[in-house]
Each structure stands twice: as structure tokens, then as C-alpha cells.
Enzyme design. Sequence first.
Site, mmCIF file in Angstrom:
data_model
loop_
_atom_site.group_PDB
_atom_site.id
_atom_site.type_symbol
_atom_site.label_atom_id
_atom_site.label_comp_id
_atom_site.label_asym_id
_atom_site.label_seq_id
_atom_site.Cartn_x
_atom_site.Cartn_y
_atom_site.Cartn_z
ATOM 1 C CD GLN A 237 3.425 5.654 2.967
ATOM 2 O OE1 GLN A 237 2.488 5.128 2.365
ATOM 3 N NE2 GLN A 237 4.381 4.945 3.549
ATOM 4 C CG HIS B 40 0.314 6.613 5.867
ATOM 5 N ND1 HIS B 40 1.441 7.038 6.525
ATOM 6 C CD2 HIS B 40 0.542 5.320 5.544
ATOM 7 C CE1 HIS B 40 2.320 6.035 6.594
ATOM 8 N NE2 HIS B 40 1.792 4.970 6.005
ATOM 9 C CB CYS C 28 5.233 2.004 7.804
ATOM 10 S SG CYS C 28 4.748 3.531 6.968
ATOM 11 C CG LEU C 29 6.669 1.195 1.776
ATOM 12 C CD1 LEU C 29 6.049 1.624 0.453
ATOM 13 C CD2 LEU C 29 7.772 0.168 1.539
ATOM 14 N N GLY D 2 0.843 -1.194 0.000
ATOM 15 C CA GLY D 2 0.000 0.000 0.000
ATOM 16 C C GLY D 2 0.871 1.234 0.000
ATOM 17 C CG HIS E 292 -0.581 1.001 7.269
ATOM 18 N ND1 HIS E 292 0.356 0.539 8.172
ATOM 19 C CD2 HIS E 292 0.104 1.802 6.417
ATOM 20 C CE1 HIS E 292 1.542 1.056 7.878
ATOM 21 N NE2 HIS E 292 1.431 1.815 6.818
ATOM 22 C CD GLU E 293 -1.259 2.392 2.778
ATOM 23 O OE1 GLU E 293 -0.746 3.528 2.890
ATOM 24 O OE2 GLU E 293 -0.592 1.352 2.898
HETATM 25 O O1 GNR Z 1 4.138 -2.689 2.628
HETATM 26 C C1 GNR Z 1 3.449 -2.544 3.631
HETATM 27 N N1 GNR Z 1 3.095 -3.644 4.367
HETATM 28 C C2 GNR Z 1 2.122 -3.618 5.342
HETATM 29 C C3 GNR Z 1 2.008 -4.723 6.174
HETATM 30 C C4 GNR Z 1 1.047 -4.762 7.154
HETATM 31 C C5 GNR Z 1 0.182 -3.717 7.301
HETATM 32 C C6 GNR Z 1 0.286 -2.603 6.509
HETATM 33 C C7 GNR Z 1 1.246 -2.558 5.523
HETATM 34 S S1 GNR Z 1 1.342 -1.167 4.475
HETATM 35 C C8 GNR Z 1 3.029 -1.189 4.061
HETATM 36 C C9 GNR Z 1 3.339 -0.120 3.033
HETATM 37 C C10 GNR Z 1 3.106 1.223 3.651
HETATM 38 O O2 GNR Z 1 3.848 1.762 4.433
HETATM 39 N N2 GNR Z 1 1.992 1.819 3.336
HETATM 40 O O3 GNR Z 1 1.679 3.016 3.901
HETATM 41 NI NI NI Z 2 2.766 3.081 5.793
#
Ligand code: GNR
Ligand code: NI
Length: 146
Positions: free
Chosen positions: A51, A135, A89-90, A46, A131-132
Site C-alpha cells: 500500500q 494485500h 481499505c485505505l 492496518g 485483510h493485510e
Molecule cells: O482501516 C482499515 N479498516 C478496516 C476495517 C475492516 C477490515 C479491515 C480494515 S483494514 C483498513 C486499513 C487498510 O486498508 N489496510 O490494508
Molecule cells: Ni487495505
Amino acid sequence: MAILNIREIGDPVLRTEAKEVEEISDNILRLLDDMAETMYDAPGIGIAAPQVGISKRIILVDIGDGLIELINPEISSRSNKTYIDQEGCLSIPNQMGDVKRNYTIRVKGLNRDGEEVEIKAKGLLSRALQHEIDHLNGKLFVDQLV
Ligand code: GNR
Ligand code: NI
């Protein structure tokens, strides 16, 4: 298309409430393409516009079942059932942690054609969407470790 620079924790854009998209312009369509390329290159499941330094309400998710692009996403319902699992998270390199999420959610938003779509998600897809969307509200998974 272009791979964009991923902002990391400490960058204020990650803590800023993102703005609604008013019009799906060519610039927004190009941003969607560049975000997809950036997400697949990373690789991640995601990505949210903040980001890549753009404070707009745009998210992409692909857990392996195809790309979902959502503009102005909103969670319209959440299950009472929750579950805990690891996230990364990236924007937070080399850290994983357990987060509690709703097991199923419904998310409404616009696709790239400006059509209203509603997605019913469970499990990892539900987790990635939450999660997104966090953000977009300046929230990171490390704020909610269990
Ligand atoms: O790549 C990602 N893996 C992930 C694993 C578990 C829950 C959420 C994520 S999202 C993350 C990429 C990211 O930082 N998206 O904002
Ligand atoms: Ni993230």
C-alpha cells in the site's frame, strides 16, 4: 519518520505478489516506522507494505490494543467458524463492503527483532490480519464481497 503516499486501486503494486523479506536491515526497520506513522495518520487499523509502494511481505495492525508488526506473516490455522462484517481499505477510498472471514486464526511471522512470533486472533483483529495478508497476495476486499 515520514508519512508515505498510499497507493490506490488501479496501481499495479496492489495486484503484485509481495516478496519475502530476507534480512531485517535498517531500511526495513525504517519502513516499519514509516508504515506505522502512515497508518496512524490515515487513520487505519492496518497497513501492508504494497500500500506504500513496497512489494515486500510486511504488515502492521493496531485495532486499539497496541501495534503489531509482522514480517513474512503466514496463517498457520483458521477456524471453521466464519463471520461477515463490513470492511474498508485505505487503498479504496469511499467504499465499504461485506466480506466473509474466518472468525479466529493463528498467524506466524517475525517481529522487528527477527524473533518468531505467533498471534492468536479473533474478531476484528483476525479480520484485519486476513485483510493485510491478502494485500501481500495482490488481493483486495472488493474481490470477495458477499
Ligand atoms: O482501516 C482499515 N479498516 C478496516 C476495517 C475492516 C477490515 C479491515 C480494515 S483494514 C483498513 C486499513 C487498510 O486498508 N489496510 O490494508
Ligand atoms: Ni487495505
